[in-house]
Scaffold this motif. Structure first.
Motif, PDB file in Angstrom:
ATOM      1  N   GLY A 168      21.350  -1.647  18.039  1.00 22.60           N
ATOM      2  CA  GLY A 168      21.426  -2.515  16.874  1.00 22.60           C
ATOM      3  C   GLY A 168      22.456  -3.616  17.044  1.00 22.60           C
ATOM      4  O   GLY A 168      23.387  -3.528  17.850  1.00 22.60           O
ATOM      5  N   ILE A 169      22.261  -4.687  16.298  1.00 23.52           N
ATOM      6  CA  ILE A 169      23.258  -5.760  16.230  1.00 23.52           C
ATOM      7  C   ILE A 169      23.664  -5.905  14.761  1.00 23.52           C
ATOM      8  O   ILE A 169      22.854  -5.690  13.855  1.00 23.52           O
ATOM      9  N   GLY A 170      24.935  -6.224  14.535  1.00 25.47           N
ATOM     10  CA  GLY A 170      25.402  -6.263  13.161  1.00 25.47           C
ATOM     11  C   GLY A 170      26.463  -7.318  12.921  1.00 25.47           C
ATOM     12  O   GLY A 170      26.938  -7.980  13.852  1.00 25.47           O
ATOM     13  N   ARG A 171      26.794  -7.450  11.669  1.00 28.00           N
ATOM     14  CA  ARG A 171      27.868  -8.355  11.248  1.00 28.00           C
ATOM     15  C   ARG A 171      28.682  -7.651  10.182  1.00 28.00           C
ATOM     16  O   ARG A 171      28.130  -7.076   9.230  1.00 28.00           O
ATOM     17  N   ILE A 172      29.995  -7.674  10.342  1.00 34.19           N
ATOM     18  CA  ILE A 172      30.910  -7.018   9.418  1.00 34.19           C
ATOM     19  C   ILE A 172      31.897  -8.045   8.885  1.00 34.19           C
ATOM     20  O   ILE A 172      32.506  -8.798   9.660  1.00 34.19           O
TER      21      ILE A 172
ATOM     22  N   LYS B 186      42.264  -7.034  -0.646  1.00 35.15           N
ATOM     23  CA  LYS B 186      42.405  -7.404  -2.044  1.00 35.15           C
ATOM     24  C   LYS B 186      43.838  -7.865  -2.288  1.00 35.15           C
ATOM     25  O   LYS B 186      44.782  -7.105  -2.080  1.00 35.15           O
ATOM     26  N   LEU B 187      43.983  -9.104  -2.716  1.00 38.34           N
ATOM     27  CA  LEU B 187      45.312  -9.661  -2.967  1.00 38.34           C
ATOM     28  C   LEU B 187      45.297 -10.418  -4.287  1.00 38.34           C
ATOM     29  O   LEU B 187      44.575 -11.417  -4.439  1.00 38.34           O
ATOM     30  N   GLY B 188      46.060  -9.925  -5.258  1.00 43.87           N
ATOM     31  CA  GLY B 188      46.173 -10.616  -6.545  1.00 43.87           C
ATOM     32  C   GLY B 188      44.856 -10.819  -7.247  1.00 43.87           C
ATOM     33  O   GLY B 188      44.637 -11.874  -7.855  1.00 43.87           O
ATOM     34  N   GLY B 189      43.987  -9.845  -7.160  1.00 41.50           N
ATOM     35  CA  GLY B 189      42.702  -9.954  -7.835  1.00 41.50           C
ATOM     36  C   GLY B 189      41.667 -10.761  -7.089  1.00 41.50           C
ATOM     37  O   GLY B 189      40.555 -10.966  -7.593  1.00 41.50           O
ATOM     38  N   LYS B 190      42.000 -11.226  -5.890  1.00 41.25           N
ATOM     39  CA  LYS B 190      41.063 -12.007  -5.086  1.00 41.25           C
ATOM     40  C   LYS B 190      40.863 -11.336  -3.730  1.00 41.25           C
ATOM     41  O   LYS B 190      41.640 -10.474  -3.319  1.00 41.25           O
ATOM     42  N   LEU B 191      39.815 -11.756  -3.033  1.00 44.06           N
ATOM     43  CA  LEU B 191      39.531 -11.240  -1.705  1.00 44.06           C
ATOM     44  C   LEU B 191      39.958 -12.239  -0.645  1.00 44.06           C
ATOM     45  O   LEU B 191      39.623 -13.429  -0.720  1.00 44.06           O
ATOM     46  N   LYS B 192      40.707 -11.746   0.338  1.00 45.09           N
ATOM     47  CA  LYS B 192      41.112 -12.574   1.465  1.00 45.09           C
ATOM     48  C   LYS B 192      40.423 -12.048   2.723  1.00 45.09           C
ATOM     49  O   LYS B 192      40.538 -10.874   3.062  1.00 45.09           O
ATOM     50  N   LEU B 193      39.687 -12.931   3.395  1.00 43.24           N
ATOM     51  CA  LEU B 193      38.963 -12.527   4.588  1.00 43.24           C
ATOM     52  C   LEU B 193      39.933 -12.178   5.714  1.00 43.24           C
ATOM     53  O   LEU B 193      40.764 -13.000   6.112  1.00 43.24           O
ATOM     54  N   ILE B 194      39.834 -10.952   6.215  1.00 35.34           N
ATOM     55  CA  ILE B 194      40.632 -10.528   7.369  1.00 35.34           C
ATOM     56  C   ILE B 194      39.936 -10.934   8.651  1.00 35.34           C
ATOM     57  O   ILE B 194      40.542 -11.486   9.567  1.00 35.34           O
ATOM     58  N   ASP B 195      38.623 -10.652   8.725  1.00 36.35           N
ATOM     59  CA  ASP B 195      37.878 -11.022   9.920  1.00 36.35           C
ATOM     60  C   ASP B 195      36.377 -10.988   9.628  1.00 36.35           C
ATOM     61  O   ASP B 195      35.916 -10.300   8.718  1.00 36.35           O
ATOM     62  N   ASP B 196      35.664 -11.765  10.429  1.00 35.72           N
ATOM     63  CA  ASP B 196      34.203 -11.828  10.403  1.00 35.72           C
ATOM     64  C   ASP B 196      33.760 -11.425  11.808  1.00 35.72           C
ATOM     65  O   ASP B 196      34.078 -12.113  12.788  1.00 35.72           O
ATOM     66  N   ILE B 197      33.036 -10.323  11.913  1.00 43.04           N
ATOM     67  CA  ILE B 197      32.903  -9.630  13.195  1.00 43.04           C
ATOM     68  C   ILE B 197      31.439  -9.427  13.564  1.00 43.04           C
ATOM     69  O   ILE B 197      30.622  -9.016  12.720  1.00 43.04           O
ATOM     70  N   ASP B 198      31.105  -9.687  14.815  1.00 45.13           N
ATOM     71  CA  ASP B 198      29.802  -9.335  15.361  1.00 45.13           C
ATOM     72  C   ASP B 198      29.900  -7.965  16.025  1.00 45.13           C
ATOM     73  O   ASP B 198      30.870  -7.672  16.736  1.00 45.13           O
ATOM     74  N   ALA B 199      28.893  -7.134  15.796  1.00 48.80           N
ATOM     75  CA  ALA B 199      28.849  -5.788  16.373  1.00 48.80           C
ATOM     76  C   ALA B 199      27.612  -5.656  17.248  1.00 48.80           C
ATOM     77  O   ALA B 199      26.517  -6.101  16.871  1.00 48.80           O
TER      78      ALA B 199
END
Length: 377
Positions: free
Chosen positions: A343-347, A352-365
């Motif tokens: 399989g191929i995937g994306r993660i 969660k910071l101060g009620g908002k979402l901060k992207l840590i990483d965008d990853i191909d699997a």
């Protein structure tokens, strides 16, 4: 947290009630390289024990028509091996309890004349001709041959916590248990598939090893895992990182906990866990599976107090198999259990910071182990 080794969970669990109505299996998958062409191929090997309390010298097969008619429960060691890809196959070979030696202590070991399994090595061979596979549907097997000789080094666990602790194991409370001693496992050796030799190299095998046991399976049954990951933000491989998601509908004392998953992501040394049994983390999970004529698709959204993980996976059906298991009671309820390893995937991983979402990483699997099935209606 979850990255805590516990090889006691890998020992044989077929005691008490599970001895008469239980299974225990050790699963391995990895990628090998054709020694002549350089082509990559992904393999799986499993050692599956069933119902020692009903054991005989020879294997007792639950799907044999005469046994089904008499209500005789299966009892055996089944060694399952095969590969994924356009020429995917599943080979099953059975041994009676009089033909095998199983250690009941730690570390585990399984030994018979053709095959061996332990924490540190797996060896074996299966050869099944076309006529045998055709004449014996109770074997649930394709035709082919496979030999393997591999050293095993499990170096990143996913310990699900107290749900598989000694207390809950002794109580036999859950219908299906799970422990992952090797979310990232290094295999070293070779596989010979239908006469073609593949070298298995530790830092190129993207290996995985886990264990399930219990009295029956889950429906739905979902599994996703990979340690071949690459960041879209940096363009670099995430060496040493891995994710694993499994579950579907666990049962405790026959009470169904619907649509529950266990998930873990070991990301660059940090642990992100989505474990429904840890209620204090306020874990929420949504998942969906669908398929077209050509492909299967998974979508899983998991969150806890601190983070969110969104996982999407696709696997081509031509590279997958409908893997076969019978339950310890002799019933074969999963007849469309799609299973693959290409399989191929994306993660997408967020904090969660101060009620908002901060992207840590965008990853191909890549080389994603993937599975989904529901019991026949």
């Amino acid at each position: 947290m979850f990255a805590k080794s516990d090889v006691s969970r890998n020992k044989c669990m077929l005691f008490s009630g599970f001895a008469f109505n239980g299974y225990d299996w050790w699963w391995h998958n990895f990628t090998g390289i054709n020694e002549k062409t350089g082509e990559k191929k992904t393999f799986f090997i499993e050692y599956y024990l069933c119902n020692p309390g009903h054991g005989r010298k020879e294997a007792v097969l639950g799907q044999l028509e005469a046994n089904k008619n008499k209500g005789i429960k299966p009892s055996y060691l089944m060694v399952k091996a095969g590969c994924w890809g356009e020429d995917s196959l599943e080979l099953n070979k059975f041994y009676g309890w009089g033909e095998i030696a199983v250690s009941r202590s730690v570390p585990y070991s399984i030994n018979c004349k053709d095959c061996f399994a332990s924490e540190n090595s797996i060896t074996g061979m299966i050869s099944i001709d076309e006529q045998t596979a055709k004449d014996h549907p109770e074997y649930m097997t394709d035709a082919g041959s496979m030999y393997w000789n591999l050293k095993v080094s499990k170096n990143l666990p996913f310990n699900v916590g107290y749900g598989a602790s000694k207390l809950f194991r002794d109580l036999e409370a859950f219908e299906m248990y799970w422990h992952v001693e090797g979310m990232r496992t290094l295999f070293d050796g070779e596989v010979v598939l239908n006469g073609v030799t593949y070298k298995v190299i530790p830092n190129k095998c993207y290996g995985y090893a886990d264990k399930n046991w219990g009295r029956d399976f889950t429906s739905p049954w979902l599994w996703l895992s990979s340690n071949n990951l690459k960041s879209r933000l940096t363009g670099k491989k995430l060496k040493g990182s891995a994710f694993d998601i499994g579950g579907g509908c666990p049962k405790i004392y026959m009470v169904s906990l619907k649509r529950k998953l266990l998930g873990a992501f070991y990301y660059r040394g940090e642990e992100y866990e989505y474990n429904f049994s840890k209620f204090w983390d306020k874990v929420h999970t949504r998942f969906r599976f669908y398929e077209t004529e050509d492909a299967a698709y998974w979508y899983v959204a998991q969150e806890n107090l601190d983070s969110v993980m969104i996982t999407k996976v696709k696997c081509l059906k031509k590279d997958m198999i409908y893997i076969n298991y019978e339950s310890p009671d002799g019933m074969k309820r999963h007849n469309k259990l799609l299973n693959g390893g290409t399989g191929i995937g994306r993660i997408k991983l967020y904090k969660k910071l101060g009620g908002k979402l901060k992207l840590i990483d965008d990853i191909d699997a890549y080389n994603v182990g993937c599975e989904y099935g529901e019991y026949d209606k």
